[in-house]
Design a protein around this motif. Structure first.
Motif, PDB file in Angstrom:
ATOM      1  N   LEU A  67       0.839  -1.190   0.000  1.00 11.34           N
ATOM      2  CA  LEU A  67       0.000   0.000   0.000  1.00 11.34           C
ATOM      3  C   LEU A  67       0.878   1.245   0.000  1.00 11.34           C
ATOM      4  O   LEU A  67       2.029   1.196   0.434  1.00 11.34           O
ATOM      5  CB  LEU A  67      -0.923  -0.023   1.223  1.00 11.34           C
ATOM      6  CG  LEU A  67      -1.924  -1.185   1.200  1.00 11.34           C
ATOM      7  CD1 LEU A  67      -2.480  -1.447   2.573  1.00 11.34           C
ATOM      8  CD2 LEU A  67      -3.035  -0.915   0.213  1.00 11.34           C
ATOM      9  N   PRO A  68       0.358   2.347  -0.479  1.00  9.88           N
ATOM     10  CA  PRO A  68       1.186   3.558  -0.599  1.00  9.88           C
ATOM     11  C   PRO A  68       1.649   4.129   0.735  1.00  9.88           C
ATOM     12  O   PRO A  68       2.552   4.958   0.763  1.00  9.88           O
ATOM     13  CB  PRO A  68       0.274   4.558  -1.310  1.00  9.88           C
ATOM     14  CG  PRO A  68      -0.901   3.806  -1.774  1.00  9.88           C
ATOM     15  CD  PRO A  68      -0.973   2.537  -1.040  1.00  9.88           C
ATOM     16  N   MET A  69       1.037   3.748   1.845  1.00  4.78           N
ATOM     17  CA  MET A  69       1.505   4.244   3.140  1.00  4.78           C
ATOM     18  C   MET A  69       1.217   3.228   4.230  1.00  4.78           C
ATOM     19  O   MET A  69       0.417   2.316   4.040  1.00  4.78           O
ATOM     20  CB  MET A  69       0.851   5.600   3.462  1.00  4.78           C
ATOM     21  CG  MET A  69      -0.650   5.579   3.489  1.00  4.78           C
ATOM     22  SD  MET A  69      -1.319   7.207   3.813  1.00  4.78           S
ATOM     23  CE  MET A  69      -1.303   7.934   2.189  1.00  4.78           C
ATOM     24  N   PRO A  70       1.898   3.351   5.391  1.00  7.52           N
ATOM     25  CA  PRO A  70       1.720   2.357   6.448  1.00  7.52           C
ATOM     26  C   PRO A  70       0.284   2.321   6.978  1.00  7.52           C
ATOM     27  O   PRO A  70      -0.431   3.329   6.950  1.00  7.52           O
ATOM     28  CB  PRO A  70       2.674   2.819   7.547  1.00  7.52           C
ATOM     29  CG  PRO A  70       3.543   3.846   6.956  1.00  7.52           C
ATOM     30  CD  PRO A  70       2.876   4.380   5.755  1.00  7.52           C
ATOM     31  N   ILE A  71      -0.114   1.143   7.456  1.00  7.43           N
ATOM     32  CA  ILE A  71      -1.466   0.995   8.001  1.00  7.43           C
ATOM     33  C   ILE A  71      -1.372   0.526   9.455  1.00  7.43           C
ATOM     34  O   ILE A  71      -0.335   0.041   9.897  1.00  7.43           O
ATOM     35  CB  ILE A  71      -2.280  -0.023   7.184  1.00  7.43           C
ATOM     36  CG1 ILE A  71      -1.448  -1.290   6.945  1.00  7.43           C
ATOM     37  CG2 ILE A  71      -2.734   0.585   5.871  1.00  7.43           C
ATOM     38  CD1 ILE A  71      -2.195  -2.424   6.387  1.00  7.43           C
ATOM     39  N   ASP A  72      -2.455   0.720  10.158  1.00  3.83           N
ATOM     40  CA  ASP A  72      -2.530   0.309  11.550  1.00  3.83           C
ATOM     41  C   ASP A  72      -2.983  -1.157  11.586  1.00  3.83           C
ATOM     42  O   ASP A  72      -4.174  -1.457  11.531  1.00  3.83           O
ATOM     43  CB  ASP A  72      -3.537   1.219  12.270  1.00  3.83           C
ATOM     44  CG  ASP A  72      -3.542   0.965  13.755  1.00  3.83           C
ATOM     45  OD1 ASP A  72      -2.972  -0.051  14.193  1.00  3.83           O
ATOM     46  OD2 ASP A  72      -4.123   1.794  14.483  1.00  3.83           O
ATOM     47  N   ALA A  73      -2.012  -2.054  11.646  1.00  2.00           N
ATOM     48  CA  ALA A  73      -2.303  -3.480  11.485  1.00  2.00           C
ATOM     49  C   ALA A  73      -3.202  -4.039  12.596  1.00  2.00           C
ATOM     50  O   ALA A  73      -3.869  -5.052  12.393  1.00  2.00           O
ATOM     51  CB  ALA A  73      -0.994  -4.260  11.430  1.00  2.00           C
ATOM     52  N   ASP A  74      -3.237  -3.383  13.753  1.00  2.00           N
ATOM     53  CA  ASP A  74      -4.043  -3.906  14.860  1.00  2.00           C
ATOM     54  C   ASP A  74      -5.535  -3.654  14.676  1.00  2.00           C
ATOM     55  O   ASP A  74      -6.356  -4.279  15.333  1.00  2.00           O
ATOM     56  CB  ASP A  74      -3.613  -3.246  16.180  1.00  2.00           C
ATOM     57  CG  ASP A  74      -2.184  -3.609  16.528  1.00  2.00           C
ATOM     58  OD1 ASP A  74      -1.770  -4.723  16.130  1.00  2.00           O
ATOM     59  OD2 ASP A  74      -1.503  -2.788  17.161  1.00  2.00           O
ATOM     60  N   ARG A  75      -5.864  -2.703  13.842  1.00  2.00           N
ATOM     61  CA  ARG A  75      -7.276  -2.331  13.735  1.00  2.00           C
ATOM     62  C   ARG A  75      -7.873  -2.687  12.369  1.00  2.00           C
ATOM     63  O   ARG A  75      -8.815  -2.053  11.919  1.00  2.00           O
ATOM     64  CB  ARG A  75      -7.436  -0.828  14.008  1.00  2.00           C
ATOM     65  CG  ARG A  75      -7.106  -0.482  15.471  1.00  2.00           C
ATOM     66  CD  ARG A  75      -7.609   0.887  15.828  1.00  2.00           C
ATOM     67  NE  ARG A  75      -6.887   1.928  15.126  1.00  2.00           N
ATOM     68  CZ  ARG A  75      -7.480   2.944  14.489  1.00  2.00           C
ATOM     69  NH1 ARG A  75      -8.779   3.028  14.460  1.00  2.00           N
ATOM     70  NH2 ARG A  75      -6.748   3.856  13.890  1.00  2.00           N
ATOM     71  N   ILE A  76      -7.309  -3.703  11.731  1.00  2.00           N
ATOM     72  CA  ILE A  76      -7.852  -4.120  10.428  1.00  2.00           C
ATOM     73  C   ILE A  76      -9.150  -4.896  10.647  1.00  2.00           C
ATOM     74  O   ILE A  76      -9.252  -5.715  11.549  1.00  2.00           O
ATOM     75  CB  ILE A  76      -6.830  -4.984   9.670  1.00  2.00           C
ATOM     76  CG1 ILE A  76      -5.607  -4.140   9.323  1.00  2.00           C
ATOM     77  CG2 ILE A  76      -7.442  -5.578   8.412  1.00  2.00           C
ATOM     78  CD1 ILE A  76      -4.515  -4.902   8.644  1.00  2.00           C
ATOM     79  N   ASP A  77     -10.117  -4.603   9.816  1.00  2.00           N
ATOM     80  CA  ASP A  77     -11.399  -5.281   9.912  1.00  2.00           C
ATOM     81  C   ASP A  77     -11.624  -6.073   8.624  1.00  2.00           C
ATOM     82  O   ASP A  77     -11.450  -5.545   7.530  1.00  2.00           O
ATOM     83  CB  ASP A  77     -12.504  -4.227  10.102  1.00  2.00           C
ATOM     84  CG  ASP A  77     -13.871  -4.860  10.188  1.00  2.00           C
ATOM     85  OD1 ASP A  77     -14.080  -5.663  11.118  1.00  2.00           O
ATOM     86  OD2 ASP A  77     -14.721  -4.566   9.322  1.00  2.00           O
ATOM     87  N   ALA A  78     -11.979  -7.351   8.757  1.00  2.00           N
ATOM     88  CA  ALA A  78     -12.188  -8.187   7.576  1.00  2.00           C
ATOM     89  C   ALA A  78     -13.593  -8.752   7.580  1.00  2.00           C
ATOM     90  O   ALA A  78     -14.049  -9.286   8.590  1.00  2.00           O
ATOM     91  CB  ALA A  78     -11.160  -9.320   7.555  1.00  2.00           C
ATOM     92  N   ARG A  79     -14.272  -8.616   6.479  1.00  2.00           N
ATOM     93  CA  ARG A  79     -15.624  -9.127   6.349  1.00  2.00           C
ATOM     94  C   ARG A  79     -15.758  -9.898   5.056  1.00  2.00           C
ATOM     95  O   ARG A  79     -15.173  -9.518   4.044  1.00  2.00           O
ATOM     96  CB  ARG A  79     -16.632  -7.976   6.293  1.00  2.00           C
ATOM     97  CG  ARG A  79     -17.224  -7.631   7.608  1.00  2.00           C
ATOM     98  CD  ARG A  79     -17.777  -6.236   7.566  1.00  2.00           C
ATOM     99  NE  ARG A  79     -17.472  -5.567   8.820  1.00  2.00           N
ATOM    100  CZ  ARG A  79     -18.168  -5.794   9.938  1.00  2.00           C
ATOM    101  NH1 ARG A  79     -19.162  -6.627   9.932  1.00  2.00           N
ATOM    102  NH2 ARG A  79     -17.840  -5.188  11.047  1.00  2.00           N
TER     103      ARG A  79
END
Lengths: 153, 134
Positions: free
Chosen positions: A116-128
């Protein structure tokens, strides 16, 4: 190789006049080129699953077309700005005495990694997972968000 | 017109009309299908990710089975980063050789996969014929 196919293509069991049909398809394709507004957007390399990534101010949204996959067979990993989706698609066996006319639906394992073009907050990923589409919501990391700077006079 | 050439004409007509006539703009996709047959029924499985039951239309008339489904686009307030698939229409049409009991057709849509059970008519089912001696 798993590719989503677009029309026009032959839809019936029998294939009358294959040359004519090919010619018709070529012609239609030529018109498409001239029309110019229909970009070839389906992933040309045939990777599976096809993925769309969008973003708004706070989040990235990753959507993958995964019809008929069991949610527990999916594995999603994220680190900094990298995201990987892997899993297995199995087509359950039908009972013994069946004869197949068509068998086009692919099965097997897959693994895709996106940067991805910038870092993400891996702890708050939501998957549906719904209607055969996997939707991941990835909040952008706090330090990567743009800041509004007030100009002092 | 000879019988043979008339069949040819019908086939051509079917090929030409088999590409969907669009009333809305957007790409048309051909869903991947599995079709298999048992003594009692024909089953069609089609991959149609993103389709909800109310967006799906199944039509069977004169042995021509048509599956149409529309997929709605993602919310417009998001900006594209990568796009590998588009919203559009899934369309596929088949000619069935067997006689189908239209009243007993059953369609299920789960996780983006359509399962269509088309039971054969009683008279179209194969029968075991016992040969008697004498």
């Amino acid at each position: 190789m798993i590719v989503r196919r677009a029309w026009p293509a032959r839809p019936t069991f029998d294939a009358p006049w294959p040359d004519f049909d090919q010619l018709r398809r070529d012609l239609l394709r030529t018109f498409d080129v001239f029309a110019g507004d229909r970009e070839q957007r389906t992933s040309p390399s045939g990777v599976f699953p096809p993925i769309n990534v969008t973003h708004d101010a706070d989040r990235f949204y990753v959507r993958a077309e995964l019809p008929g996959v069991v949610a527990s067979e999916l594995s999603i990993r994220a680190l900094q700005n990298r995201l990987s989706i892997s899993g297995k698609r199995e087509i359950p066996k039908e009972h013994e005495r069946v004869s197949y006319h068509r068998k086009e639906r692919p099965e097997g394992t897959f693994n895709r990694t996106l940067t991805l073009p910038m870092p993400i907050d891996a702890d708050r990923i939501d998957a549906r997972y719904a209607d055969g589409i996997l939707t991941l919501t990835l909040p952008k990391a706090e330090e990567a968000k743009p800041r509004q700077i007030a100009v002092k006079t | 017109m000879s019988n043979e050439s008339r069949t040819d004409m019908q086939r051509v007509e079917q090929t030409l009309t088999s590409v969907p006539e669009q009333t809305r703009p957007g790409p048309v996709y051909m869903p991947a299908v599995d079709i298999f047959e048992t003594d009692g029924a024909i089953t069609v499985l089609a991959d149609m990710p993103g389709v909800k039951p109310d967006q799906l239309e199944i039509d069977l008339r004169e042995n021509v089975l048509t599956i149409t489904a529309r997929v709605t686009a993602a919310p417009a307030n998001e900006t594209d980063v990568l796009r590998e698939y588009d919203a559009g229409t899934f369309f596929r049409r088949f000619t069935l050789a067997e006689t189908i009991d239209q009243a007993k057709i059953d369609a299920k849509l789960a996780d983006g996969v359509l399962r269509l059970e088309l039971p054969k008519l009683e008279r179209a089912k194969p029968r075991q014929i016992t040969v008697r001696t004498g």
